[in-house]
Design a protein around this motif. Structure first.
Motif, PDB file in Angstrom:
ATOM      1  N   THR A   1      -5.879   9.961  -3.346  1.00 52.36           N
ATOM      2  CA  THR A   1      -6.741   8.777  -3.441  1.00 52.36           C
ATOM      3  C   THR A   1      -7.129   8.319  -2.036  1.00 52.36           C
ATOM      4  O   THR A   1      -6.610   8.828  -1.044  1.00 52.36           O
TER       5      THR A   1
ATOM      6  N   ILE B   1       0.870   4.190  -3.113  1.00 53.08           N
ATOM      7  CA  ILE B   1       0.402   5.561  -3.033  1.00 53.08           C
ATOM      8  C   ILE B   1       1.530   6.554  -3.270  1.00 53.08           C
ATOM      9  O   ILE B   1       1.292   7.750  -3.320  1.00 53.08           O
ATOM     10  N   GLY B   2       2.743   6.058  -3.423  1.00 48.53           N
ATOM     11  CA  GLY B   2       3.840   6.952  -3.788  1.00 48.53           C
ATOM     12  C   GLY B   2       4.236   7.919  -2.705  1.00 48.53           C
ATOM     13  O   GLY B   2       4.620   9.049  -2.985  1.00 48.53           O
ATOM     14  N   CYS B   3       4.153   7.509  -1.461  1.00 47.99           N
ATOM     15  CA  CYS B   3       4.563   8.394  -0.387  1.00 47.99           C
ATOM     16  C   CYS B   3       6.026   8.148  -0.066  1.00 47.99           C
ATOM     17  O   CYS B   3       6.649   7.230  -0.604  1.00 47.99           O
ATOM     18  N   TYR B   4       6.560   8.948   0.817  1.00 46.06           N
ATOM     19  CA  TYR B   4       7.984   8.870   1.120  1.00 46.06           C
ATOM     20  C   TYR B   4       8.362   7.500   1.637  1.00 46.06           C
ATOM     21  O   TYR B   4       9.342   6.902   1.202  1.00 46.06           O
TER      22      TYR B   4
ATOM     23  N   GLU C   1       4.220  13.979   2.585  1.00 42.37           N
ATOM     24  CA  GLU C   1       4.782  12.665   2.283  1.00 42.37           C
ATOM     25  C   GLU C   1       4.759  12.371   0.794  1.00 42.37           C
ATOM     26  O   GLU C   1       5.420  11.443   0.331  1.00 42.37           O
ATOM     27  N   PHE C   2       3.988  13.137   0.060  1.00 40.06           N
ATOM     28  CA  PHE C   2       3.829  12.864  -1.366  1.00 40.06           C
ATOM     29  C   PHE C   2       4.573  13.861  -2.247  1.00 40.06           C
ATOM     30  O   PHE C   2       4.505  13.783  -3.460  1.00 40.06           O
TER      31      PHE C   2
ATOM     32  N   ARG D   1       0.838  -1.190   0.000  1.00 42.13           N
ATOM     33  CA  ARG D   1       0.000   0.000   0.000  1.00 42.13           C
ATOM     34  C   ARG D   1       0.880   1.249   0.000  1.00 42.13           C
ATOM     35  O   ARG D   1       0.652   2.183  -0.778  1.00 42.13           O
ATOM     36  N   LEU D   2       1.887   1.258   0.859  1.00 45.05           N
ATOM     37  CA  LEU D   2       2.773   2.412   0.924  1.00 45.05           C
ATOM     38  C   LEU D   2       3.457   2.639  -0.421  1.00 45.05           C
ATOM     39  O   LEU D   2       3.640   3.765  -0.859  1.00 45.05           O
TER      40      LEU D   2
ATOM     41  N   LEU E   1       8.264  14.920  -2.496  1.00 44.25           N
ATOM     42  CA  LEU E   1       9.611  14.686  -1.990  1.00 44.25           C
ATOM     43  C   LEU E   1      10.451  15.952  -2.081  1.00 44.25           C
ATOM     44  O   LEU E   1      10.342  16.714  -3.040  1.00 44.25           O
TER      45      LEU E   1
ATOM     46  N   ASP F   1      -6.506   5.693  -0.393  1.00 41.95           N
ATOM     47  CA  ASP F   1      -5.451   5.075   0.418  1.00 41.95           C
ATOM     48  C   ASP F   1      -4.590   6.091   1.138  1.00 41.95           C
ATOM     49  O   ASP F   1      -3.890   5.752   2.090  1.00 41.95           O
ATOM     50  N   MET F   2      -4.613   7.317   0.690  1.00 41.81           N
ATOM     51  CA  MET F   2      -3.710   8.320   1.258  1.00 41.81           C
ATOM     52  C   MET F   2      -4.242   8.938   2.539  1.00 41.81           C
ATOM     53  O   MET F   2      -3.526   9.674   3.216  1.00 41.81           O
TER      54      MET F   2
ATOM     55  N   THR G   1       8.647   4.966  -1.157  1.00 39.21           N
ATOM     56  CA  THR G   1       9.854   5.024  -1.983  1.00 39.21           C
ATOM     57  C   THR G   1      11.047   4.439  -1.233  1.00 39.21           C
ATOM     58  O   THR G   1      11.918   3.832  -1.834  1.00 39.21           O
TER      59      THR G   1
END
Lengths: 128, 97
Positions: B63, A84-87, B73-74, A80-81, B76, B65-66, A90
């Protein structure tokens, strides 16, 4: 050898210890389970009665996620992490520490064995 | 350490107002913001933001899920183009042209 929840067969050890061979059960969880089931944690796993074993199994089944299910849950959380492309996602993708640790040195658990780069400062000294 | 539950999630008041306004008006305008520390609440789902990363604004489409993460956090803040050395230098030179 007694079986608890199918596959897992803890051994000649006290039940408080052998329960920990299940993925997802550590010292603390083992203690609470046995207290709940009213089983003495010092007793060897082999000398437990059918009834005691089933009581333990029932509690684990009811109240805890263990083994494959727990592994799957953890993988899902990581996926999931990533999605969603969060820190944190990555960091997982790159195999670097996720919780803000330093990476200038250390972090070898996540990064794996050192990949030495030739010509970099310090390499020559290392060889001597 | 986590935030006290008593307080509830931190949501930037100004940004929240802006989102509500957009919902009322039914507009799907991109909202520019510096509020990286703002928690994403369910109301934000399906909206686009431009979150500042200290240099420029990065587009973030929220979305489901966020929810529960922070906007920052999205977006960088660091750019890592690889270490120096022959291989990395060649790789860096190629996409630049």
């Amino acid at each position: 050898m007694p079986r608890i929840l199918g596959v897992d067969i803890p051994a000649e050890k006290p039940i408080g210890v052998s329960l920990r061979y299940l993925y997802g059960i550590g010292p603390a969880t083992a203690r609470t389970i046995l207290k709940h089931a009213e089983v003495n944690p010092q007793v060897r796993a082999k000398s437990l009665s059918e009834d005691e074993l089933s009581r333990i199994a029932a509690i684990i089944d009811r109240e805890y996620t263990v083994e494959g299910q727990l592994r799957r849950q953890i993988q899902q959380n990581i996926a999931r992490l990533r999605d969603i492309g969060c820190y944190r996602g990555t960091r997982h993708r790159r195999g670097l520490p996720v919780r803000g640790q330093r990476t200038r040195t250390n972090a070898r658990t996540r990064k794996g064995p050192r990949k030495t780069v030739a010509g970099k400062k310090g390499v020559k000294e290392l060889r001597r | 350490m986590g935030r006290s539950l008593k307080k509830g999630p931190y949501v930037d008041a100004k940004l929240y107002r802006k989102v509500q306004l957009a919902v009322e008006r039914g507009s799907h305008e991109i909202i520019r913001t510096w509020a990286r520390r703002c928690t994403i609440v369910p109301e934000f789902v399906g909206r686009s933001f431009e979150v500042h990363n200290g240099n420029k604004f990065l587009k973030v489409y929220v979305t489901e899920d966020m929810v529960g993460h922070k906007l920052g956090e999205f977006a960088l803040t660091r750019t890592f183009r690889g270490h120096s050395g022959r291989k990395a230098a060649a790789a860096a030179a190629a996409p630049a042209t």
